[in-house]
Enzyme design. Structure first.
Site, PDB file in Angstrom:
ATOM      1  N   ASN A  78      28.573  40.103  -6.062  1.00  0.00           N
ATOM      2  CA  ASN A  78      27.581  39.795  -5.035  1.00  0.00           C
ATOM      3  C   ASN A  78      27.876  40.618  -3.790  1.00  0.00           C
ATOM      4  O   ASN A  78      29.020  40.672  -3.333  1.00  0.00           O
ATOM      5  CB  ASN A  78      27.604  38.307  -4.680  1.00  0.00           C
ATOM      6  N   SER A 109      22.407  38.738  -6.504  1.00  0.00           N
ATOM      7  CA  SER A 109      21.943  38.352  -5.176  1.00  0.00           C
ATOM      8  C   SER A 109      21.542  36.882  -5.201  1.00  0.00           C
ATOM      9  O   SER A 109      20.919  36.426  -6.170  1.00  0.00           O
ATOM     10  CB  SER A 109      20.757  39.209  -4.741  1.00  0.00           C
ATOM     11  N   GLU A 110      21.900  36.152  -4.149  1.00  0.00           N
ATOM     12  CA  GLU A 110      21.692  34.699  -4.161  1.00  0.00           C
ATOM     13  C   GLU A 110      20.243  34.277  -4.155  1.00  0.00           C
ATOM     14  O   GLU A 110      19.927  33.114  -4.405  1.00  0.00           O
ATOM     15  CB  GLU A 110      22.458  34.020  -3.021  1.00  0.00           C
ATOM     16  N   ASN A 111      19.316  35.208  -3.870  1.00  0.00           N
ATOM     17  CA  ASN A 111      17.905  34.841  -3.949  1.00  0.00           C
ATOM     18  C   ASN A 111      17.368  34.868  -5.380  1.00  0.00           C
ATOM     19  O   ASN A 111      16.203  34.562  -5.598  1.00  0.00           O
ATOM     20  CB  ASN A 111      17.051  35.739  -3.042  1.00  0.00           C
ATOM     21  N   GLY A 112      18.234  35.211  -6.364  1.00  0.00           N
ATOM     22  CA  GLY A 112      17.849  35.053  -7.755  1.00  0.00           C
ATOM     23  C   GLY A 112      17.610  36.312  -8.541  1.00  0.00           C
ATOM     24  O   GLY A 112      16.610  36.437  -9.245  1.00  0.00           O
TER      25      GLY A 112
END
Length: 219
Positions: free
Chosen positions: A28, A51-54
């Site tokens: 990440n 990425s933490e938004n998917g």
């Protein structure tokens, strides 16, 4: 600093991180300076960027004018999708982060303490806008947390400190720090230098750093 020394550029720091990421790693890249790493991973390298938004398996930014604004990273920057990349709900993305499924996260920082404490979301200033995002989950959910940052603040103060004075993001989580002057490993309360920018002597680096440093191990 000696007159022969220079500071690594932001691109230099990103390139060094890219070089150190092992093949097969799930990584990440935090908002800001860490996102530059995506542009320095050769296409033949098998590194899965998360990425933490998917999204998993994204690549570098597209050429100007070719952006797909449905494909972005957590910093709202346009990215590309590598073969095999995929999208998913951000709740699943956070489950990956919290479940220990990330090999490395690369984060920026305001301060890093000698024991590996990380402060990267708020300076404590009354007019600052808090923006922790997913940093807390990343810092302690990843198998290894690397930080990339300038060695000093704009006021010339060391960002490597004996103890963080800013609100903490994570406790004893940082294993490696990449700055514009050096690469430093943190373990068991010891900061060992791995590499120093060309032209800068170890003693000069120590004078510019607020924590005791150990010299690079002998080859």
């Amino acid at each position: 600093m000696t007159t022969a020394a220079r500071r690594w550029s932001r691109a230099d720091m990103a390139q060094r991180i890219a070089r150190d990421i092992p093949d097969g790693a799930v990584v990440n890249l935090g908002i800001g300076l860490p996102t530059l790493v995506a542009s320095h991973l050769p296409p033949e390298r098998e590194v899965l960027l998360h990425s933490e938004n998917g999204v998993l398996g994204f690549g570098p930014p597209p050429p100007a004018g070719a952006e797909d604004w449905d494909l972005i990273n957590a910093g709202k920057q346009a990215v590309t999708l590598r073969p095999g990349g995929c999208y998913f709900h951000h709740a699943d993305s956070f489950a990956m982060m919290r479940g220990g499924h990330l090999d490395i996260c690369v984060l920026g920082a305001f301060q890093v303490a000698l024991n590996g404490d990380l402060a990267n979301w708020h300076t404590g200033a009354p007019d600052a806008i808090p923006a922790v995002g997913g940093a807390m989950d990343l810092a302690i959910g990843a198998q290894a947390t690397w930080v990339v940052m300038e060695h000093h603040t704009r006021q010339g103060e060391s960002k490597l400190v004996p103890r963080c004075s800013y609100p903490l993001t994570g406790l004893a989580c940082v294993k490696r720090v990449y700055t514009d002057l050096a690469i430093i490993e943190l373990a068991a309360g010891v900061a060992r230098v791995r590499e120093i920018v060309e032209g800068l002597a170890f003693d000069d680096l120590q004078a510019l750093t607020a924590v005791p440093l150990q010299p690079p191990a002998a080859a």
